[in-house]
Each structure stands twice: as structure tokens, then as C-alpha cells.
Design an enzyme around this catalytic site. Structure first.
Site, PDB file in Angstrom:
ATOM      1  N   ARG A  87       0.851  -1.427  -0.035  1.00 36.39           N
ATOM      2  CA  ARG A  87       0.378  -0.038  -0.264  1.00 36.39           C
ATOM      3  C   ARG A  87       0.975   1.005  -0.322  1.00 36.39           C
ATOM      4  O   ARG A  87       0.685   2.311  -0.678  1.00 36.39           O
ATOM      5  CB  ARG A  87      -0.946   0.273   0.488  1.00 36.39           C
ATOM      6  CG  ARG A  87      -1.778  -1.054   1.401  1.00 36.39           C
ATOM      7  CD  ARG A  87      -2.940  -0.706  -0.258  1.00 36.39           C
ATOM      8  NE  ARG A  87      -4.125  -1.968  -0.432  1.00 36.39           N
ATOM      9  CZ  ARG A  87      -4.044  -3.817  -1.242  1.00 36.39           C
ATOM     10  NH1 ARG A  87      -2.484  -2.856  -1.966  1.00 36.39           N
ATOM     11  NH2 ARG A  87      -4.595  -3.734  -0.950  1.00 36.39           N
ATOM     12  N   GLU A  90       2.321   1.646  -3.202  1.00 36.52           N
ATOM     13  CA  GLU A  90       1.006   2.337  -4.532  1.00 36.52           C
ATOM     14  C   GLU A  90       0.496   3.582  -3.497  1.00 36.52           C
ATOM     15  O   GLU A  90       0.656   4.194  -4.722  1.00 36.52           O
ATOM     16  CB  GLU A  90      -0.447   1.455  -3.508  1.00 36.52           C
ATOM     17  CG  GLU A  90      -1.886   1.871  -4.308  1.00 36.52           C
ATOM     18  CD  GLU A  90      -2.985   0.983  -4.310  1.00 36.52           C
ATOM     19  OE1 GLU A  90      -3.808   0.251  -5.149  1.00 36.52           O
ATOM     20  OE2 GLU A  90      -3.420   0.646  -3.251  1.00 36.52           O
ATOM     21  N   SER A 113      15.230  15.044   2.184  1.00 38.78           N
ATOM     22  CA  SER A 113      15.805  13.434   3.080  1.00 38.78           C
ATOM     23  C   SER A 113      15.450  12.564   3.149  1.00 38.78           C
ATOM     24  O   SER A 113      14.628  12.250   4.111  1.00 38.78           O
ATOM     25  CB  SER A 113      17.013  14.366   3.970  1.00 38.78           C
ATOM     26  OG  SER A 113      18.223  13.824   4.474  1.00 38.78           O
TER      27      SER A 113
END
Length: 146
Positions: A87, A90, A113
Site C-alpha cells: 500500500r 501504491e 532527506s
């Protein structure tokens, strides 16, 4: 993604001691997410941090050396198959370019960073179902011109 043997050892010891990462945070004085990253060998501990961790988990001192070694970071070159980790992959596929655009609109051409970085996970109660709140905070690093 294969899990290092030491990760399994650390997770089993934590479970056997009935400790949470929040408990270990109090013992080490480091954030629970960072401690979990040490467990998964995505970060390395100092000698003192490793000693405290090994003692808290009731493990032999032999593990201190491995916890202080340089980690090999990342999940590898494949798409993650674990549903929770996927997820996040995604989310970056869907929102990566929009986030990049907004960050660059606000800060300029550069990156966030992952070294000067913090990550916090909170549980938010919601009548429709509890929610996961993740806060990432990284120093902005502008690209250098030469």
C-alpha cells in the site's frame, strides 16, 4: 523479501518478553520506528544502544556486533507483495508525482532527506474505523548548481 535471521530472533525475543516497540523506546531513548528499523537491519545501533537492546530482550551479547554493523537498506528490486507494505508502494505510485510537484512548488528543486528524517505512527480513533496516521518529516535538500 526475505527477513534476516537476526530479525526473527529479535522479534521472537520481544514477543517472549512481552515487550512492544513503545516499551523499547523508553529503554533505549530512541523512537519506536527507528528501533523497528534496527530489528529489520535497515539501521544500525551504537554499541550502547545494541547493548541495551540485547539486555532488554534477554539475548546473548554476540548479537551486539550484528546490530552495530552497517545495514543493507531497501526492500530489493521487486514490487513488495506484503499487503501493508504494498500500500505504501501504491501510495507513491499514485501520489508520488503530485507530492513531488507540491514539494517543489513550496521549496524549489530538491528532495526530502531520508537521512535527516523522522517518522511517527499514531492510532486515531474514528467511529467509522480506526485510522493510521503517519507523519514523515525530512530536511529539504536543494539540488546544487555548479
Amino acid at each position: 523479501m526475505s527477513i534476516p535471521n537476526i530479525t526473527e530472533t529479535l522479534l521472537n525475543a520481544k514477543k517472549n518478553k512481552g515487550l512492544s516497540f513503545a516499551d523499547l523506546e523508553k529503554i533505549l531513548g530512541r523512537d519506536e520506528v527507528w528501533i523497528a528499523s534496527v530489528f529489520y537491519r535497515q539501521a544500525s545501533a551504537s554499541d550502547e544502544e545494541a547493548k541495551l537492546l540485547v539486555e532488554a530482550l534477554g539475548l546473548e551479547p554476540i548479537y551486539i556486533q550484528e546490530l552495530t554493523g552497517y545495514p543493507v537498506k531497501g526492500l530489493g528490486p521487486v514490487v513488495p507483495t506484503d499487503p501493508l507494505i504494498y500500500r505504501f508502494y501504491e501510495i507513491m505510485q499514485v501520489y508520488g508525482f503530485p507530492l513531488k510537484e507540491i514539494i517543489q512548488e513550496k521549496f524549489g528543486d530538491g528532495i526530502m532527506s531520508a537521512i535527516d528524517f523522522t517518522l511517527d505512527v499514531e492510532k486515531e480513533a474514528d467511529p467509522k474505523g480506526d485510522r493510521v496516521k503517519i507523519t514523515m518529516s525530512g530536511k529539504f535538500l536543494p539540488y546544487k548548481k555548479w
